[in-house]
Design a protein around this motif. Sequence first.
Motif, PDB file in Angstrom:
ATOM      1  N   ALA A  10     -57.658 -13.561  44.477  1.00 56.74           N
ATOM      2  CA  ALA A  10     -57.885 -12.527  43.470  1.00 56.74           C
ATOM      3  C   ALA A  10     -56.893 -12.675  42.313  1.00 56.74           C
ATOM      4  O   ALA A  10     -55.806 -13.230  42.472  1.00 56.74           O
ATOM      5  N   VAL A  11     -57.280 -12.161  41.164  1.00 58.34           N
ATOM      6  CA  VAL A  11     -56.392 -12.160  40.003  1.00 58.34           C
ATOM      7  C   VAL A  11     -55.237 -11.201  40.279  1.00 58.34           C
ATOM      8  O   VAL A  11     -55.430 -10.094  40.774  1.00 58.34           O
ATOM      9  N   GLN A  12     -54.026 -11.664  39.958  1.00 57.84           N
ATOM     10  CA  GLN A  12     -52.821 -10.866  40.161  1.00 57.84           C
ATOM     11  C   GLN A  12     -51.991 -10.870  38.878  1.00 57.84           C
ATOM     12  O   GLN A  12     -52.060 -11.817  38.093  1.00 57.84           O
ATOM     13  N   ALA A  13     -51.203  -9.844  38.701  1.00 54.71           N
ATOM     14  CA  ALA A  13     -50.258  -9.819  37.579  1.00 54.71           C
ATOM     15  C   ALA A  13     -49.209 -10.903  37.802  1.00 54.71           C
ATOM     16  O   ALA A  13     -48.753 -11.124  38.929  1.00 54.71           O
ATOM     17  N   ALA A  14     -48.856 -11.585  36.731  1.00 50.75           N
ATOM     18  CA  ALA A  14     -47.841 -12.631  36.831  1.00 50.75           C
ATOM     19  C   ALA A  14     -46.484 -12.014  37.129  1.00 50.75           C
ATOM     20  O   ALA A  14     -46.153 -10.938  36.640  1.00 50.75           O
ATOM     21  N   ASP A  15     -45.710 -12.701  37.938  1.00 53.38           N
ATOM     22  CA  ASP A  15     -44.362 -12.253  38.281  1.00 53.38           C
ATOM     23  C   ASP A  15     -43.361 -13.324  37.856  1.00 53.38           C
ATOM     24  O   ASP A  15     -43.721 -14.302  37.196  1.00 53.38           O
ATOM     25  N   ALA A  16     -42.113 -13.143  38.230  1.00 52.11           N
ATOM     26  CA  ALA A  16     -41.054 -14.065  37.809  1.00 52.11           C
ATOM     27  C   ALA A  16     -41.290 -15.487  38.310  1.00 52.11           C
ATOM     28  O   ALA A  16     -40.985 -16.459  37.606  1.00 52.11           O
ATOM     29  N   SER A  17     -41.861 -15.653  39.505  1.00 52.99           N
ATOM     30  CA  SER A  17     -42.096 -17.001  40.027  1.00 52.99           C
ATOM     31  C   SER A  17     -43.176 -17.724  39.222  1.00 52.99           C
ATOM     32  O   SER A  17     -43.080 -18.938  38.993  1.00 52.99           O
ATOM     33  N   TYR A  46     -52.688 -14.414  36.958  1.00 49.15           N
ATOM     34  CA  TYR A  46     -53.006 -15.701  37.570  1.00 49.15           C
ATOM     35  C   TYR A  46     -53.862 -15.520  38.816  1.00 49.15           C
ATOM     36  O   TYR A  46     -53.970 -14.429  39.364  1.00 49.15           O
ATOM     37  N   ARG A  47     -54.430 -16.629  39.225  1.00 47.53           N
ATOM     38  CA  ARG A  47     -55.095 -16.762  40.523  1.00 47.53           C
ATOM     39  C   ARG A  47     -54.489 -17.998  41.164  1.00 47.53           C
ATOM     40  O   ARG A  47     -54.042 -18.918  40.470  1.00 47.53           O
ATOM     41  N   SER A  48     -54.501 -18.049  42.473  1.00 38.74           N
ATOM     42  CA  SER A  48     -54.030 -19.249  43.151  1.00 38.74           C
ATOM     43  C   SER A  48     -55.089 -19.723  44.142  1.00 38.74           C
ATOM     44  O   SER A  48     -55.948 -18.956  44.574  1.00 38.74           O
ATOM     45  N   GLN A  49     -55.024 -21.007  44.440  1.00 35.80           N
ATOM     46  CA  GLN A  49     -55.954 -21.630  45.369  1.00 35.80           C
ATOM     47  C   GLN A  49     -55.143 -22.518  46.296  1.00 35.80           C
ATOM     48  O   GLN A  49     -54.459 -23.437  45.846  1.00 35.80           O
ATOM     49  N   VAL A  51     -54.733 -25.423  48.659  1.00 32.40           N
ATOM     50  CA  VAL A  51     -55.341 -26.715  48.984  1.00 32.40           C
ATOM     51  C   VAL A  51     -54.263 -27.488  49.723  1.00 32.40           C
ATOM     52  O   VAL A  51     -53.496 -26.876  50.453  1.00 32.40           O
ATOM     53  N   ALA A  52     -54.180 -28.798  49.578  1.00 28.37           N
ATOM     54  CA  ALA A  52     -53.042 -29.543  50.121  1.00 28.37           C
ATOM     55  C   ALA A  52     -51.913 -29.379  49.110  1.00 28.37           C
ATOM     56  O   ALA A  52     -51.553 -30.286  48.386  1.00 28.37           O
ATOM     57  N   GLY A  53     -51.404 -28.176  49.017  1.00 31.11           N
ATOM     58  CA  GLY A  53     -50.507 -27.701  47.975  1.00 31.11           C
ATOM     59  C   GLY A  53     -51.144 -26.430  47.433  1.00 31.11           C
ATOM     60  O   GLY A  53     -51.929 -25.785  48.124  1.00 31.11           O
ATOM     61  N   THR A  54     -50.853 -26.095  46.177  1.00 35.16           N
ATOM     62  CA  THR A  54     -51.428 -24.891  45.582  1.00 35.16           C
ATOM     63  C   THR A  54     -51.816 -25.155  44.135  1.00 35.16           C
ATOM     64  O   THR A  54     -51.043 -25.745  43.382  1.00 35.16           O
ATOM     65  N   ASN A  55     -53.025 -24.737  43.773  1.00 38.17           N
ATOM     66  CA  ASN A  55     -53.439 -24.713  42.372  1.00 38.17           C
ATOM     67  C   ASN A  55     -53.185 -23.309  41.839  1.00 38.17           C
ATOM     68  O   ASN A  55     -53.508 -22.327  42.507  1.00 38.17           O
ATOM     69  N   PHE A  56     -52.616 -23.231  40.647  1.00 39.66           N
ATOM     70  CA  PHE A  56     -52.414 -21.968  39.962  1.00 39.66           C
ATOM     71  C   PHE A  56     -53.247 -21.996  38.686  1.00 39.66           C
ATOM     72  O   PHE A  56     -53.191 -22.963  37.924  1.00 39.66           O
ATOM     73  N   PHE A  57     -54.021 -20.952  38.460  1.00 42.54           N
ATOM     74  CA  PHE A  57     -54.802 -20.768  37.242  1.00 42.54           C
ATOM     75  C   PHE A  57     -54.141 -19.599  36.509  1.00 42.54           C
ATOM     76  O   PHE A  57     -54.239 -18.460  36.960  1.00 42.54           O
ATOM     77  N   ILE A  58     -53.447 -19.903  35.414  1.00 47.79           N
ATOM     78  CA  ILE A  58     -52.563 -18.920  34.792  1.00 47.79           C
ATOM     79  C   ILE A  58     -53.000 -18.625  33.361  1.00 47.79           C
ATOM     80  O   ILE A  58     -53.208 -19.547  32.560  1.00 47.79           O
ATOM     81  N   LYS A  59     -53.135 -17.342  33.035  1.00 51.41           N
ATOM     82  CA  LYS A  59     -53.376 -16.910  31.649  1.00 51.41           C
ATOM     83  C   LYS A  59     -52.014 -16.739  30.997  1.00 51.41           C
ATOM     84  O   LYS A  59     -51.160 -16.000  31.497  1.00 51.41           O
ATOM     85  N   VAL A  60     -51.818 -17.414  29.858  1.00 50.33           N
ATOM     86  CA  VAL A  60     -50.532 -17.403  29.171  1.00 50.33           C
ATOM     87  C   VAL A  60     -50.721 -16.899  27.743  1.00 50.33           C
ATOM     88  O   VAL A  60     -51.576 -17.401  27.002  1.00 50.33           O
ATOM     89  N   ASP A  61     -49.916 -15.919  27.358  1.00 50.69           N
ATOM     90  CA  ASP A  61     -49.889 -15.400  25.989  1.00 50.69           C
ATOM     91  C   ASP A  61     -48.990 -16.320  25.170  1.00 50.69           C
ATOM     92  O   ASP A  61     -47.792 -16.431  25.443  1.00 50.69           O
ATOM     93  N   PRO A  94     -61.543 -13.776  31.421  1.00 53.76           N
ATOM     94  CA  PRO A  94     -61.083 -13.736  32.813  1.00 53.76           C
ATOM     95  C   PRO A  94     -60.448 -15.055  33.242  1.00 53.76           C
ATOM     96  O   PRO A  94     -60.825 -16.128  32.748  1.00 53.76           O
ATOM     97  N   VAL A  95     -59.503 -14.964  34.156  1.00 51.29           N
ATOM     98  CA  VAL A  95     -58.882 -16.158  34.731  1.00 51.29           C
ATOM     99  C   VAL A  95     -59.809 -16.623  35.853  1.00 51.29           C
ATOM    100  O   VAL A  95     -60.023 -15.902  36.829  1.00 51.29           O
ATOM    101  N   GLU A  96     -60.379 -17.808  35.668  1.00 48.84           N
ATOM    102  CA  GLU A  96     -61.325 -18.338  36.645  1.00 48.84           C
ATOM    103  C   GLU A  96     -60.953 -19.771  36.994  1.00 48.84           C
ATOM    104  O   GLU A  96     -60.186 -20.411  36.305  1.00 48.84           O
ATOM    105  N   TYR A  97     -61.553 -20.237  38.077  1.00 48.91           N
ATOM    106  CA  TYR A  97     -61.397 -21.639  38.482  1.00 48.91           C
ATOM    107  C   TYR A  97     -61.924 -22.531  37.362  1.00 48.91           C
ATOM    108  O   TYR A  97     -62.970 -22.260  36.781  1.00 48.91           O
ATOM    109  N   PHE A  98     -61.186 -23.592  37.035  1.00 47.94           N
ATOM    110  CA  PHE A  98     -61.678 -24.619  36.104  1.00 47.94           C
ATOM    111  C   PHE A  98     -61.025 -25.933  36.433  1.00 47.94           C
ATOM    112  O   PHE A  98     -60.007 -25.979  37.108  1.00 47.94           O
ATOM    113  N   GLN A  99     -61.661 -27.008  35.959  1.00 52.11           N
ATOM    114  CA  GLN A  99     -61.133 -28.353  36.195  1.00 52.11           C
ATOM    115  C   GLN A  99     -60.628 -28.973  34.936  1.00 52.11           C
ATOM    116  O   GLN A  99     -60.954 -28.620  33.864  1.00 52.11           O
TER     117      GLN A  99
END
Length: 99
Positions: A10-17, A46-49, A51-61, A94-99
């Motif tokens: 799910a989409v979450q508010a970005a934090d310090a990490s 952001y959203r995260s996925q 996998v063999a690691g983690t994908n982050f999909f981040i909206k940046v101002d 919206p922050v969505e999965y993309f390649q």
Amino acid sequence: MAALIGGAGAVQAADASIQEICDKVRPEVQASVQSGTFSQFVAVEYRSQLVAGTNFFIKVDVGNNSFVHVRVYRDLSQSLSVSAVQAGKSKDDPVEYFQ
């Protein structure tokens, strides 16, 4: 709730990490976008996925009412790499999965 392997969370508010990730990849993202330099680079959400690691999909101002969406991969050794960047986004996109 446990993360579903392979599914984007799910989409979450970005934090310090998440901001820390953005700070580390900013030069690479900025170089990939043809619009000059960003006046700021603030993670919004952001959203995260998992996998063999983690994908982050981040909206940046990036300032001037402009946003980019950044896909960052963090491998199991915690190394970061930018997988893709979508420029020309708005606050409402919206922050969505993309390649």
